[in-house]
Design an enzyme around this catalytic site. Structure first.
Site, short mmCIF file in Angstrom:
data_model
loop_
_atom_site.label_atom_id
_atom_site.label_comp_id
_atom_site.label_asym_id
_atom_site.label_seq_id
_atom_site.Cartn_x
_atom_site.Cartn_y
_atom_site.Cartn_z
N LYS A 50 -7.21 1.48 -3.12
CA LYS A 50 -6.87 1.10 -1.74
C LYS A 50 -7.08 2.30 -0.80
O LYS A 50 -7.52 2.14 0.34
CB LYS A 50 -5.43 0.61 -1.65
CG LYS A 50 -4.97 0.18 -0.24
CD LYS A 50 -5.69 -1.07 0.27
CE LYS A 50 -5.36 -1.40 1.73
NZ LYS A 50 -4.08 -2.08 1.93
N THR B 170 0.87 -1.17 0.00
CA THR B 170 0.00 0.00 0.00
C THR B 170 0.91 1.22 0.00
O THR B 170 1.68 1.43 0.93
CB THR B 170 -0.92 0.01 1.23
OG1 THR B 170 -1.80 -1.11 1.13
CG2 THR B 170 -1.74 1.29 1.28
N LYS C 70 0.13 5.25 8.47
CA LYS C 70 0.86 5.41 7.21
C LYS C 70 -0.13 5.54 6.04
O LYS C 70 -0.06 6.48 5.24
CB LYS C 70 1.76 4.19 6.95
CG LYS C 70 2.43 4.22 5.58
CD LYS C 70 2.92 2.84 5.10
CE LYS C 70 1.82 2.06 4.40
NZ LYS C 70 2.27 0.89 3.64
#
Lengths: 294, 294
Positions: free
Chosen positions: B177, B102, B245
């Site tokens: 995502k 990701t 993150k």
């Protein structure tokens, strides 16, 4: 008291979209049904099927063993139950009073106490499942009050709902409904932000849903409201104005209990902005308009 | 190129919890597998099953037709792909490079452009489904890149995932995502606020779930993480530090596109506060600690 058709007369007050369907199920269940609602014409379909019209809530209360209410705002509930011509003052000794309006937990407790003093059984029993759930008799009914009273009323509640859960003492039904609305409020921001992001990123939101709706991002709102957003359908399943009312009750109640709810506060502020722009009669998925004109 | 066991050599870089399971499926699928990861001991189980250890990403690149990567942060991806000793500089002509980390959509586009110039096929293909989905080979894989490249790689991707969806050009996998993480972020506030409210209201949170999880408040997080909250289980399915993150990437990307994301901003701020208090290695459900010590 034995609650069965022919042995108990049931009153229903508040024949809006939800109340009308719910009262209809009670009538169809064979109960002697008495009705009152502010706009008398809304009772015509039910009286045509045999329901008895009552001119005031007080008259209805005098005629019924069990009274169900489904009105608009907490102030309507307060007036209806605690007002001079209200249900508490006029109900038969031993009657059951069940408020199914989404209303204030603190008010539900006050009604519970007032009912106790007059030998009445009061319960708060808000629902979720919307107009479709009401129509199909598969609401979730969240109940505050005495456990034994819930059992007495279960045959009638079963006509309207599938998930009938006693949550605790007076106010616990309303508190549970607040949990429901709190969970929805922040999630609506997540759903709308995801859709607005998808659009801006040049993705096909429908294809995005295919990747994300069955995983950890999945929710009822993502599966049911995101497709309406994509289709540009902002028609109300659940009205923004009603959601704002519910969030306001939740915020007040959370504040009384010292529970921090920053997500709820933010969602409520965004919805109020939308209402001020004229979206109050759209469905909750119209929150997308805060983010995008998609 | 025909992608089938015995005809294509596959490299896998990054053997953390997710990557290890994913690489294992490729090996089990009969492919000639080459591996590299920063901590060499993490490769031992796979090399014991026949995988070939490569000393550097560059050496791995020189040995493989297809390279999959699953590393930590965007800066790791950047170094691995675009660094002097990186994959783009060292891959065989015509090789397929698939980043499953990701990471940043903008970086994925830069990698796509750099790969194009060298006659390589680069795709971004982050996943959802967590460690369990990786172990059971049923990840959702969201892909950015050329549609025909996705079809070439589908046999290998099918070993790791069930939902394999081409979302658009380079970066589109990462953008998808981000939509996933954006939807989760606000919903986590809703779930935790509902649970904290339930607790403060004196309700039994488990009984509340019974009333609300199958309706409009329902979500994967409510059904899967609220029970862990109630049980006091804050162990990571998905680490708070990794979620922070991801939310950081989403915020940066949203800002670049001028998409307003107040819900995401708020959720990220709450999670950062938790991380500062030492919760970074707990699961995302530990957001409850912002609200309550339940």
């Amino acid at each position: 008291m034995v609650i069965s058709p022919g042995q108990a007369s049931v009153g229903f007050i508040g024949l809006g979209v939800m109340g009308h369907s719910m009262a209809g199920h009670i009538l169809a269940g064979g109960y002697d049904l008495h009705v009152y609602t502010r706009t008398a014409s809304k009772a015509e379909e039910l009286t045509g099927r045999g329901a008895v019209w009552q001119e005031t809530p007080a008259k209805l209360a005098q005629a019924c063993d069990i009274i169900l209410t489904m009105v608009g705002y907490p102030q309507d509930v307060e007036e209806l139950y605690l007002g001079e011509d209200g249900l508490i003052a006029n109900a038969r000794h031993g009657a059951y009073l069940l408020d199914m309006t989404t209303s204030s937990p603190a008010l539900a407790r006050r009604i519970g106490e007032a009912a106790d003093k007059r030998g009445l059984h009061a319960l708060d029993a808000p629902v979720s499942g919307g107009d479709i759930g009401a129509r199909e008799g598969r609401l979730s009914i969240m109940i505050g009050g005495e456990a034994e009273d819930v059992e007495v009323l279960r045959p009638i509640l079963s006509l309207m709902g599938r998930q009938i859960v006693h949550q605790g003492p007076a106010g616990a039904g309303q508190h549970t409904k607040m949990c429901n609305q709190i969970a929805i409020a922040s999630n609506m921001m997540g759903v709308c932000e995801a859709m607005a992001y998808a659009e801006s990123a040049g993705l096909d939101p429908q294809t995005v849903l295919k990747s994300i709706e069955s995983g950890a991002a999945g929710s009822w709102s993502l599966s049911n409201l995101a497709p309406r957003i994509i289709a540009g359908d902002l028609a109300p399943g659940f009205y923004i104005k009603h959601f704002i009312k519910d969030m306001g009750i939740a915020l007040e109640s959370a504040k009384e209990m010292n529970v921090s709810t920053p997500g709820l506060s933010l969602a409520e502020a965004l919805y109020r902005q939308l209402a001020e722009k004229g979206y109050q009669d759209q469905g909750t998925q119209a929150l997308i308009r805060y983010y995008s004109s998609m």
